[in-house]
Design a protein around this motif. Structure first.
Motif, PDB file in Angstrom:
ATOM      1  N   TYR A 480    -121.048  -0.508  19.469  1.00 51.41           N
ATOM      2  CA  TYR A 480    -121.504  -1.888  19.653  1.00 51.41           C
ATOM      3  C   TYR A 480    -122.633  -1.950  20.677  1.00 51.41           C
ATOM      4  CZ  TYR A 480    -121.269  -6.828  20.984  1.00 51.41           C
ATOM      5  OH  TYR A 480    -121.575  -8.130  21.262  1.00 51.41           O
ATOM      6  N   LEU A 481    -122.632  -1.027  21.639  1.00 50.13           N
ATOM      7  CA  LEU A 481    -123.638  -1.020  22.693  1.00 50.13           C
ATOM      8  C   LEU A 481    -125.001  -0.564  22.190  1.00 50.13           C
ATOM      9  CD1 LEU A 481    -123.568  -1.678  25.745  1.00 50.13           C
ATOM     10  CD2 LEU A 481    -123.374   0.760  26.180  1.00 50.13           C
ATOM     11  N   PHE A 482    -125.049  -0.009  20.964  1.00 48.89           N
ATOM     12  CA  PHE A 482    -126.306   0.505  20.411  1.00 48.89           C
ATOM     13  C   PHE A 482    -127.394  -0.567  20.438  1.00 48.89           C
ATOM     14  CE2 PHE A 482    -129.116   0.846  16.739  1.00 48.89           C
ATOM     15  CZ  PHE A 482    -129.678   2.098  16.929  1.00 48.89           C
ATOM     16  N   TYR A 483    -127.040  -1.820  20.074  1.00 45.62           N
ATOM     17  CA  TYR A 483    -128.039  -2.889  19.986  1.00 45.62           C
ATOM     18  C   TYR A 483    -128.582  -3.284  21.357  1.00 45.62           C
ATOM     19  CZ  TYR A 483    -125.726  -3.160  15.460  1.00 45.62           C
ATOM     20  OH  TYR A 483    -125.193  -2.848  14.240  1.00 45.62           O
ATOM     21  N   SER A 484    -127.830  -3.029  22.394  1.00 40.23           N
ATOM     22  CA  SER A 484    -128.275  -3.407  23.733  1.00 40.23           C
ATOM     23  C   SER A 484    -129.410  -2.532  24.236  1.00 40.23           C
ATOM     24  CB  SER A 484    -127.097  -3.339  24.718  1.00 40.23           C
ATOM     25  OG  SER A 484    -126.097  -4.249  24.370  1.00 40.23           O
TER      26      SER A 484
END
Length: 737
Positions: A480-484
């Motif tokens: 989920y942190l990929f987009y950050s």
């Protein structure tokens, strides 16, 4: 004296007010400990040296029972009850002695109070009647209410304010008098309020009483570059007119060079030639001019003019502030055991373009040692083990609205300000390089005495990650942190409101509420959709970068309760939520909430708590603890120790959660039937050095309840226990809230 108690019957009066009339009280407590008395008792009787005197000075001597003070307290309580309309009130006192300690009990029996039956007015000057009687709905006392002497005094102040705001420059509350008839024998009174005429000395030296004069403003003189060399109480403005111009009917006097544009000061002025004298306009002018960064002192004086009609000349004397300043700040940092250092260099100019524009330029830099695991960086990367951060920020504050329409009246009434900000931040870690460029344009103004509004119609941020190590990219893949950590463009609009009922009086209870609303990407998304543009990888882009789309709102409530002069209790509650949609799969990393740290849950490090019950003991490399929802409550008990030192006990509770269904962190999601079981609780103690220019703070946080279970229980004491590794030290500047 050990204690005292007020035992009173029910009545329509404020029982808390009675405490103010007790002349002798026991020694102050910090929780259950008479700390200041203990300090005093540390001094040795008979010894008179520096240390012993210092202990006596910072401590509090024993409160020795004094019968005379007790009797005075009883007398003052009775006087207070009579002032509140309870003329038949009975006040008695009882003293209980036990083991060389005294406890005083004051018994207050109010009986039936006196109430107002009728109110009449008498004006020797009939011209005053319309001004006073047109707003009797705001009167401080009314028929049927208690015969309260204090309210009658407040009514005198109210009438004085009305008349002084209507041209009656020489009017004083001393001209107002009361006549009270209580001979009805039915606990009722009739009140007559009268206003005497104005005493004036005639040509023969005799005092005669005439109608109250109504003053108008003849001339207004402003001197904007006053110095200590030409300032005194008897300053004659006419004697220093080296350079005078007339602008908006105001005489602007310059003793030397012209230091500020005429329009800047005249827009802040409420005192207009030809208008009636208005005391409220004088206060507004003083407040507006004092808010200009170019000025350090404002003095407003009036002179009566020898003319056929009552007139005043007004002199507004203003001393300029130091135009330019420099400051350097150095500090050490400790983030989760990583030691570092930071430095800031700031330059300020308080009158950049001659219009009281305040310009601030800040350069910042920080270095911090970090400990990578060994695989998280490429072998070719040379920046390992050191986190580097550099930034520059420029701010320009303009004391008016920058709009294509004329806003003089708005400027005069609401004292607005335009804010322009540009910043750039560069962060280099062993695992990635990240840059953030930001530009914002907005306004703020004071709506009322209690409310401040801030609106930023546009704010743009460009976030890039030009370098990511192979290990870091592998770790991000599929999370989920990929987009950050993908490039993002944020173009948002923000509104903030601050409400506070704090008064200038020290140690008076007050509250404040801070509301923030923010939205981004909606107009851009609507525009792309309307013109039929095709998304790239399910997202619309500008110059090859996805733009963010979200809504965000939060509220911060604080209550400051002063228990004693140097002891206070502060309560704080925070609730916030952010929701990404449309063009965004997640909230931008910079816009997400985090918990822990010096201004949050102090028993955990920054971004070391939550979201929810998420816990990955192997996750020590990258920050992954941010969320879309934040709930937090704090309580802090502050008290003075001695000299400049203060201490505090605190209790913090809260957590963060995620709203996205794509969040792969186990237990991170917000669910109504579960979130309350994931509240983290921490406590601790703090020490503060409070100087007039700076507050240094050290807090030691101790975790009490974890958001996830440890050995089948969330509560740490009595279960897994609290070890030295669990203690969290926070070093900060300023109070936490």
């Amino acid at each position: 004296m050990q204690n005292y108690k007020i035992d009173s019957e029910k009545g329509d009066y404020d029982k808390k007010m009675l405490d103010e009339y007790i002349k002798q009280k026991p020694n102050k407590r910090i929780l259950f400990w008479r700390f200041y008395l203990s300090l005093y008792n540390l001094s040795k009787p008979g010894k008179d040296n520096g240390f012993q005197n210092w202990l006596r000075r910072i401590g509090e001597p024993p409160a020795i029972y004094d019968e005379e003070l007790m009797l005075k307290s009883t007398e003052q309580l009775g006087l207070h009850m009579r002032n509140k309309g309870f003329y038949e009130a009975e006040v008695s006192d009882t003293t209980l002695f036990k083991k060389r300690r005294a406890k005083v009990v004051y018994r207050v029996t109010p009986h039936e109070p006196y109430r107002i039956r009728d109110i009449t007015y008498f004006f020797q000057d009939a011209n005053l009647s319309n001004k006073v009687l047109e707003d009797t709905a705001s009167s401080k006392f009314r028929v049927g209410e208690l015969f309260d002497v204090d309210m009658m005094q407040e009514e005198r102040v109210r009438i004085e304010t009305i008349l002084r705001d209507s041209g009656y420059y020489a009017f004083s509350r001393d001209y107002i008098y009361y006549e009270v008839d209580s001979a009805l024998n039915e606990h009722l009174v009739d009140i007559s309020l009268g206003i005497r005429n104005y005493p004036k000395t005639n040509s023969r030296g005799q005092t005669v009483h005439t109608k109250h004069p109504v003053y108008s403003i003849r001339n207004v003189h402003m001197m904007t570059n006053l110095t200590s060399l030409n300032y005194n109480k008897d300053l004659d403005v006419d004697s220093i007119r080296n350079d005078t111009i007339v602008y908006d009917s105001i005489y602007l006097i310059y003793a030397r060079e012209r230091n500020i544009r005429p329009s800047v000061v005249t827009q802040k002025n409420y005192i207009i030639p030809g208008s009636l004298y208005d005391a409220s306009d004088v206060n507004r002018t003083y407040r507006n001019l004092s808010s200009l960064s170019a000025f350090r002192m404002v003095d407003i004086r009036f002179r009566e003019v020898d003319s056929e009609t009552p007139q005043l000349d007004c002199d507004v004397l203003v001393a300029p502030a130091t135009r330019q300043s420099y400051s350097v700040q150095l500090e050490g940092t400790n983030s989760a055991g990583n030691i570092g250092a930071a430095a800031n260099f700031s330059y300020g100019h308080k009158n950049l373009f001659g219009g009281s524009e305040q310009f601030d330029l800040t350069f910042s830099g920080a270095l911090e040692g970090i400990s990578p695991t060994g695989e998280e960086v490429d072998s070719t990367y040379t920046g390992r083990n050191i986190m580097q951060e550099f930034g520059v920020e420029a701010r320009l504050r303009i004391p008016k609205f920058l709009l294509p329409v004329k806003t003089d009246q708005f400027i005069r009434k609401y004292n607005p300000q335009t804010n322009i900000r540009l910043s750039y931040n560069y962060q280099k870690r062993p695992d990635y390089i990240r840059t953030l460029a930001n530009a914002s344009f907005g306004y703020d103004w004071k709506g009322t005495e209690k409310v401040i509004h801030r609106v930023y119609p546009i704010e743009a941020s460009l976030i890039l990650t030009p370098y990511k190590s192979e290990f870091f990219e592998d770790w991000l893949e599929g999370t989920y942190l990929f987009y950050s950590y993908e490039p993002q463009l944020i173009i948002d609009t923000r509104y903030s409101m601050v409400w506070s009922n704090q008064k200038l009086l020290k140690n008076q209870n007050f509250q404040d509420v801070r509301l923030n609303l923010e939205t981004a990407g909606n107009l851009l998304y609507a525009g792309f959709s309307a013109f039929g543009n095709q998304p790239v990888d399910e997202s619309y882009q500008i110059l090859g970068v996805d733009f963010a789309q979200y809504l965000k709102a939060d509220i911060d409530f604080r209550s400051y309760i002063f228990l004693y002069e140097d002891i206070s209790l502060i309560l704080r509650g925070f609730a916030g939520v952010g929701y990404a949609y449309g063009n965004s799969r997640s909230m931008p990393f910079e816009k997400q909430y985090f918990s822990g740290g010096a201004n949050s849950i102090r028993a955990w490090q920054v971004k070391d708590l939550g979201p929810g019950s998420y816990n990955d003991p192997n996750e020590t490399t990258y920050p992954n603890q941010t969320g879309d929802v934040k709930l937090e409550a704090n309580m802090e008990y502050r008290f003075k120790l001695f000299w400049k030192l203060e201490a505090a006990f605190f209790l913090d509770a809260g957590n963060i959660w995620s709203l996205s269904s794509e969040d792969d962190r186990e237990g991170a999601g917000f669910e109504f039937n579960r979130f309350y079981r994931e509240i983290a609780v921490g406590t601790g103690v703090g020490a503060r050095a409070v100087f007039s220019f700076l507050i240094l703070r050290l807090d030691l946080g101790i975790p009490l309840r974890s958001p996830y279970a440890i050995e089948d229980s969330n509560w740490l004491p009595g279960n897994s226990g609290v070890s030295g590794n669990d203690l969290t030290f926070n070093i900060a500047i300023g109070y936490p809230f």
